[in-house]
Design an enzyme around this catalytic site. Structure first.
Site, PDB file in Angstrom:
ATOM      1  N   GLU A 181      -3.840   1.927  15.948  1.00 32.22           N
ATOM      2  CA  GLU A 181      -5.043   2.692  15.242  1.00 32.22           C
ATOM      3  C   GLU A 181      -6.191   1.831  15.578  1.00 32.22           C
ATOM      4  OE1 GLU A 181      -4.445   1.635  11.075  1.00 32.22           O
ATOM      5  OE2 GLU A 181      -6.434   2.413  10.577  1.00 32.22           O
TER       6      GLU A 181
ATOM      7  N   GLU B 225      -6.144   1.026  -2.184  1.00 33.58           N
ATOM      8  CA  GLU B 225      -6.737   2.330  -1.513  1.00 33.58           C
ATOM      9  C   GLU B 225      -6.491   3.502  -2.258  1.00 33.58           C
ATOM     10  OE1 GLU B 225      -5.490   2.146   2.757  1.00 33.58           O
ATOM     11  OE2 GLU B 225      -7.165   0.670   2.948  1.00 33.58           O
TER      12      GLU B 225
ATOM     13  N   ASP C 145      -6.554  -5.993   8.167  1.00 34.18           N
ATOM     14  CA  ASP C 145      -6.126  -4.679   8.524  1.00 34.18           C
ATOM     15  C   ASP C 145      -5.943  -4.480   9.899  1.00 34.18           C
ATOM     16  OD1 ASP C 145      -4.879  -2.283   7.946  1.00 34.18           O
ATOM     17  OD2 ASP C 145      -6.642  -1.109   7.806  1.00 34.18           O
TER      18      ASP C 145
HETATM   19  O1  GCW Z   1      -5.643   0.531   7.877  1.00 28.45           O
HETATM   20  C1  GCW Z   1      -5.477   1.253   6.774  1.00 28.45           C
HETATM   21  C2  GCW Z   1      -5.378   2.549   7.571  1.00 28.45           C
HETATM   22  C3  GCW Z   1      -4.965   3.694   6.608  1.00 28.45           C
HETATM   23  C4  GCW Z   1      -3.334   3.364   6.172  1.00 28.45           C
HETATM   24  C5  GCW Z   1      -3.740   1.720   5.336  1.00 28.45           C
HETATM   25  C6  GCW Z   1      -2.376   1.253   5.015  1.00 28.45           C
HETATM   26  C7  GCW Z   1      -1.561   4.639   5.481  1.00 28.45           C
HETATM   27  O2  GCW Z   1      -6.613   2.948   8.014  1.00 28.45           O
HETATM   28  O3  GCW Z   1      -4.547   5.029   7.315  1.00 28.45           O
HETATM   29  O4  GCW Z   1      -3.102   4.035   5.322  1.00 28.45           O
HETATM   30  O5  GCW Z   1      -4.349   1.107   6.168  1.00 28.45           O
HETATM   31  O6  GCW Z   1      -1.770   0.659   5.806  1.00 28.45           O
HETATM   32  O7  GCW Z   1      -1.837   1.592   3.759  1.00 28.45           O
END
Ligand code: GCW
Length: 835
Positions: A403, A297, A375
C-alpha cells in the site's frame, strides 16, 4: 537426439503466467540422474478426496511427474511397501502401519519428515500437518536437495492468517492484482477455481486461515445467501487445511438484523450474534473465527455505548468459544487530532486504548497489532503495545500488499523491514522480549498468537500484480511459521522454486531484492519521517505536504528550519514513555536514537548532525540520489538474465523495473525539491535543482501546447509542465539539442493519468525515434491519478540514440479523453548519468 535436446532446453524457458507461483514443479535439470533414488509409489493414508492427506498424495504425484517426469501410483494402504512415500497423520499411521514410537512429540500442524534412500515418511500431527510435510519434501526436491533427513518441524505459532480486504462488489481495498477471486455483485463468485488455487499456495507455506472480506466490513456478508456462498469457499479451502474467517461490521444487528441497538451488553444483541455464529458453524463446521475493526476510521464499535473494546471483543468470543473459534480484534484504533497541539500524537493511540484492558479479554481473543504505531510506513519503530499485553494474546499485522511501498509497481522485498520489528527486543521487565517471542506466545506464556498478513491477491494470473512481489507472500508464510527464519535464505528458496537453479539467476534476484527496501526507503521517506507518500489520495507517489495540516496525525512538523516529531517525555508527546524503561531511555535521548528513526522521535534543525556525520538535509539529498541510482541498477541486473527466464515473465518484470527506475527519479526529485524549497539549504553536491542534461518542456517551442503549473509543485521539474491547449488539439514541442554529438539515452518525463490514453511521438530531425501511449491505468494495476502529480509522473527512455549537435527534437502529443498529453521534460543522458 539433437532435436530432443533442443526441445528440452526450450521447455526450461517456456512461457509462464505466474498462476502456479512457487509450486511450478518445473523439470529439474539432469533429473534423470535421480530417477533410481526416488520412491516409486505413494501411500496416502486417507482415501477421502477432500482430506488434506489425500491432497498431499496428489501433490506428491504431480510433483514427481513435473520435476522428474516420473509417474508414480497412489494407494491408500500397504504402508510398509518399500520404495514409497508414506503420508498421513501420526494416529492413522500407528493404526494402519504399526508403531510410531520413535517419533518425537509433534505440535498442532507440525510434521515429521524422514527420507532414507527411497523410503520417505511424512507424518503430521493432524491432516494439514501431513500436507505441510509433503510440500516441504516437494520443495526440497524442486530445489535439487536430495539430502537424507529425519526431523520434526513444528510451527512457532498457531495463528498464521491471511487477511483479504475484498469487498462484496468485487473490488479490493489496496489491492493491485485485479478484482476479487471471492466476490462479485454483492455475493460469492460461482467459479471458485482461483480460491482453491490460492488455498493450495497458502497451504504450501503453512498458512492456515483466510479472512476473505474487508475489515471495513459490509454487514450483508452475513445474509443467509452469503453464508451459503462462504460455505462454498470453505469447501474448496478445506482440502488444503485452510480455514475461512470473516470480518464483521460491529453494527450488523442494526444494519441487517432489524434491532435498534448494537450495544455489546444488550441481550438481544448477544442473542443475535449467537444465532449468526451458530448458522455459520452449521454451514462451516471448521470456521476459524472473526476479525473485527471497531471504533476505527469511522467503523462502528462498542465505544458508541460507552462499553470497552474488551467488552466489544468478548461479545464475539463467547459464541465462538464452544466451537473453538477465535476473535482477532484489531488494535488499529485512533482518533483525528489537532496538529496545533504539540503533545497530540496518533502513535500513542493504541496503547492508550488497550493498556488498561489487559487481562479483560476472553482467552479466545487475539489482539492484532500493526507492526508500527502508525500505519505500514517504510520504517516505523516497533509498536509499544506488544509490551503492554501480557495477559492477552497478540498477533502482528503485516502488509504483503504494498500500500505505502510502491503498490507492486516497485520491487520492494519486505521481510527485512518486518524483521526490524520481529527481532526488536522490547526489554519488558529488563528481560529479553523479542517481538517474535511475544507474538508466538513464548514470552508471556500465551497459547494463542501469531501473524496476520494483508495480502489482497486478485484475479491477475500473477496474483499480486507482479511476479517479483510473490516473494513477499512466500516469505510471509515462512516467517509466520517461524519468525526467526532468515529473509535472505527464504528468498533464495523462493527464487529457486520460481525461476530455477541457475546460479546467476539466484544471485541477481537475491541482490536486487535485498537492496530493494533500503533503496525504496532512500528515495521515499528517510530517518523515520514516514514514507512521505500522498496520505490523502492514493498512497502511491510523493507528496510530503500531505502529511501535515490535517487531523490524520501522520505529521512531520516540517517548517523552514526544522523537521520531525518530538515524541520525548521531557519535551514532546510523551510517546517514548510507552516503551519499557531501557527502550524508552534509548529513544528519549537523541544521542542514543538510531539515525534511521531520529525524525520519528525528535524535532531537529535541518542542519542537525546525525551520527553518520551528515546533516539531516544532506542525508535526505544523498539518500534520494543513491536510492534512485540503485533502482536503475535493478533494470540492468534483470537484463543480464535475458534468455535465462521465459519471455513472458522476463518482459513483465522488465516493464515494471523500467517503470520503477523512472518513478524512483520522480520520487528523488520531488522530495529533494520540496525540502530544498522549504529549507533553502543547497545540496553540497549541487545536484538538487541543477539538471544540466534536461530540456524543460516549457522552454521548448510550443504549438498546441501551453504551460501548466503542477500541484504539488515539486512533482514537476521546474514546477511546470505542458498540456495541450484543448482536449482535442494535437500539441507539438520542438527544440534544438545543443549537446556534443554522441550516443545518448533520451528520457522523456510525462504524466500518465487515467481518464484518457494520450499518444506521444518523438522525432529527431523529423525521423521518428519512438512513440508510446499513456495507458498505465491498464498496465500498472495500482490506483491511478486523475491529476498531473507524483502518482502520474513517469518516464520513458529510448536507449542508444545517436544525436548530432544542433539536431531538432520534436515531440508530438495527441490528447485523449481528459488526458492532455502532458509533458514535463526531456533528458539527454550520456552513459552513466541519471538526470
Ligand atoms: O492504512 C489504512 C488503509 C485503509 C485500511 C486501514 C486499516 C482497510 O489506508 O485502506 O482499511 O488502514 O488497516 O484498517
Amino acid at each position: 537426439m539433437r532435436r530432443l535436446l533442443l526441445l528440452a532446453s526450450a521447455a526450461l524457458v517456456a512461457a509462464e503466467n505466474g498462476l502456479d507461483g512457487w509450486l511450478r514443479y518445473a523439470p529439474l535439470p539432469g533429473a534423470s540422474r535421480y530417477l533410481h533414488d526416488l520412491p516409486s509409489s505413494i501411500v496416502s493414508l486417507n482415501a477421502s478426496e477432500t482430506s488434506p492427506v489425500y491432497v498431499a498424495g496428489s501433490e506428491l504425484q504431480k510433483g514427481l511427474q513435473g520435476i522428474f517426469g516420473k509417474q508414480v501410483s497412489i494407494s491408500h494402504q500397504n504402508c510398509n511397501a518399500s520404495s514409497s512415500i508414506v503420508v498421513g497423520t501420526v494416529d492413522e499411521y500407528s493404526k494402519l502401519c504399526g508403531s510410531s514410537a520413535a517419533l518425537p512429540e509433534l505440535e498442532q500442524d507440525g510434521f515429521w519428515l524422514s527420507t532414507k534412500g527411497n523410503s520417505v515418511q511424512i507424518l503430521g500431527r493432524n491432516e494439514r500437518g501431513a500436507l505441510y510435510g509433503a510440500f516441504e519434501y516437494l520443495s526440497m526436491l524442486a530445489q535439487g536437495n536430495f539430502s537424507q533427513v529425519a526431523y520434526a518441524n513444528n510451527p512457532r505459532a498457531p495463528i498464521r492468517w491471511v487477511n483479504q480486504w475484498d469487498n462484496l462488489d468485487g473490488s479490493i481495498e489496496r489491492g493491485y492484482g485485479g478484482a476479487s477471486i471471492f466476490f462479485e455483485n454483492g455475493g460469492v463468485v460461482s467459479n471458485l477455481t482461483r480460491a482453491a488455487q490460492y488455498a493450495r499456495l497458502l497451504a504450501s507455506i503453512g498458512l492456515n486461515a483466510v479472512v476473505v472480506n474487508n475489515v471495513n466490513a459490509n454487514a450483508s456478508i452475513l445474509t443467509p445467501q452469503n453464508i451459503e456462498g462462504l460455505g462454498r469457499i470453505a469447501d474448496v479451502f478445506r482440502p488444503y487445511g485452510v480455514q475461512l474467517a470473516l470480518s464483521l461490521n460491529f453494527a450488523s444487528p442494526t444494519i441487517i438484523g432489524g434491532l435498534s441497538t448494537y450495544d455489546p451488553l444488550d441481550p438481544s444483541v448477544i442473542a443475535w450474534w449467537t444465532n449468526v455464529t451458530d448458522q455459520l458453524y452449521q454451514r462451516i463446521p471448521d470456521f476459524a473465527g472473526y476479525l473485527v475493526k471497531a471504533d476505527s476510521e469511522g467503523q462502528p464499535g462498542p465505544l458508541t455505548y460507552n462499553r470497552t473494546l474488551a467488552q466489544g471483543a468478548n461479545l464475539f468470543a463467547k459464541p465462538l468459544q464452544p466451537y473453538g473459534g477465535i476473535v482477532m480484534f484489531r488494535a488499529f484504533v485512533y482518533n483525528q487530532l489537532n496538529e496545533s497541539d504539540w503533545k497530540a500524537d496518533r502513535a500513542k493511540a493504541a496503547v492508550e486504548f488497550f493498556q488498561g484492558l489487559d487481562g479483560q479479554f476472553d482467552d479466545n481473543v487475539v489482539v492484532q497489532i500493526k507492526y508500527g504505531p502508525i500505519d505500514f510506513q517504510v520504517r516505523e519503530p516497533t509498536s509499544p503495545l506488544f509490551a503492554h499485553l501480557r495477559n492477552t494474546s497478540t498477533a502482528i499485522e503485516l502488509e504483503i500488499t504494498q500500500e505505502y511501498l510502491g503498490q507492486q509497481c516497485h520491487l520492494v522485498y519486505l521481510p527485512p523491514l518486518w524483521k526490524t520489528v520481529l527481532d526488536f527486543d522490547l526489554r519488558v521487565d529488563q528481560k529479553p522480549s523479542l517481538v517474535r517471542d511475544i507474538i508466538t506466545g513464548q514470552r508471556f506464556n500465551r497459547t494463542l498468537g501469531g501473524s496476520a498478513g494483508v495480502v489482497n491477491v486478485g484475479t491477475n494470473t500473477t496474483w499480486l500484480g507482479s511476479h517479483l512481489a510473490m516473494s513477499n507472500l512466500y516469505a510471509y508464510g515462512r516467517l509466520a511459521w517461524d519468525p526467526a527464519n532468515d529473509p535472505q535464505s527464504v528468498l533464495q528458496d523462493w527464487i529457486r522454486l520460481t525461476f530455477g537453479l541457475d546460479r546467476s539467476v539466484i544471485d541477481t534476484i537475491t541482490q536486487m531484492s535485498m537492496e530493494s527496501w533500503p533503496a525504496y526507503e532512500n528515495y521515499s521517506g528517510n530517518l523515520g519521517i514516514q514514507t512521505l507518500t500522498d496520505i490523502l489520495y492514493t498512497h502511491f507517489g510523493p507528496n510530503p505536504a500531505s502529511q501535515d495540516n490535517n487531523g490524520w496525525g501522520q505529521w512531520t512538523r516540517a517548517d523552514h528550519t526544522s523537521i520531525g516529531m518530538d515524541r520525548t517525555v521531557w519535551n514532546g508527546t510523551g510517546y517514548t514513555g510507552q516503551y519499557p524503561p531501557e527502550v524508552a531511555a534509548m529513544y528519549e535521548n537523541i544521542d542514543t536514537t538510531p539515525d534511521n528513526l531520529v525524525l520519528w522521535f525528535h524535532h531537529v534543525n535541518y542542519t542537525h548532525r546525525l551520527h553518520s556525520g551528515k546533516t539531516v538535509i544532506q542525508h535526505f539529498y544523498d539518500a534520494h540520489y543513491s536510492g534512485a541510482e540503485t533502482a536503475q541498477t535493478f533494470l540492468t541486473m534483470w537484463e543480464s538474465l535475458k534468455g535465462k527466464i521465459d519471455d513472458e515473465r522476463y518482459n513483465d518484470v522488465h516493464f515494471r523495473l523500467t517503470y520503477q527506475a523512472g518513478h524512483s527519479i520522480v520520487w528523488r526529485d520531488a522530495i529533494n525539491n520540496f525540502y530544498f524549497n522549504l529549507s533553502g539549504i543547497p545540496d553540497e553536491a549541487k545536484r538538487v535543482g541543477n539538471h544540466p542534461w534536461r530540456v524543460e518542456a516549457e522552454s521548448m517551442t510550443l504549438s498546441g501546447y501551453k504551460t501548466y503549473a503542477v500541484n504539488p509543485f515539486e512533482t514537476a521539474s521546474n514546477t511546470t509542465a505542458i498540456v495541450t491547449t484543448t482536449n482535442s488539439t494535437v500539441g507539438t514541442a520542438t527544440t534544438k539539442l545543443e549537446y556534443p554529438s554522441g550516443t545518448y539515452d533520451l528520457a522523456v518525463n510525462y504524466y500518465d493519468m487515467y481518464g484518457g490514453k494520450s499518444h506521444w511521438q518523438v522525432y529527431l530531425n523529423n525521423r521518428k525515434i519512438g512513440e508510446w501511449v499513456g495507458n498505465s491505468e491498464d498496465t500498472l494495476g495500482h490506483t491511478p491519478s486523475i491529476y498531473l502529480d507524483g502518482h502520474s509522473a513517469t518516464r520513458i527512455t529510448f536507449r542508444g540514440v545517436k544525436i548530432e549537435k544542433g539536431d531538432e527534437l520534436k515531440i508530438v502529443g495527441t490528447p485523449d479523453g481528459v488526458e492532455p498529453a502532458p509533458l514535463d521534460y526531456v533528458s539527454v543522458l550520456p552513459e552513466g548519468v541519471v538526470d
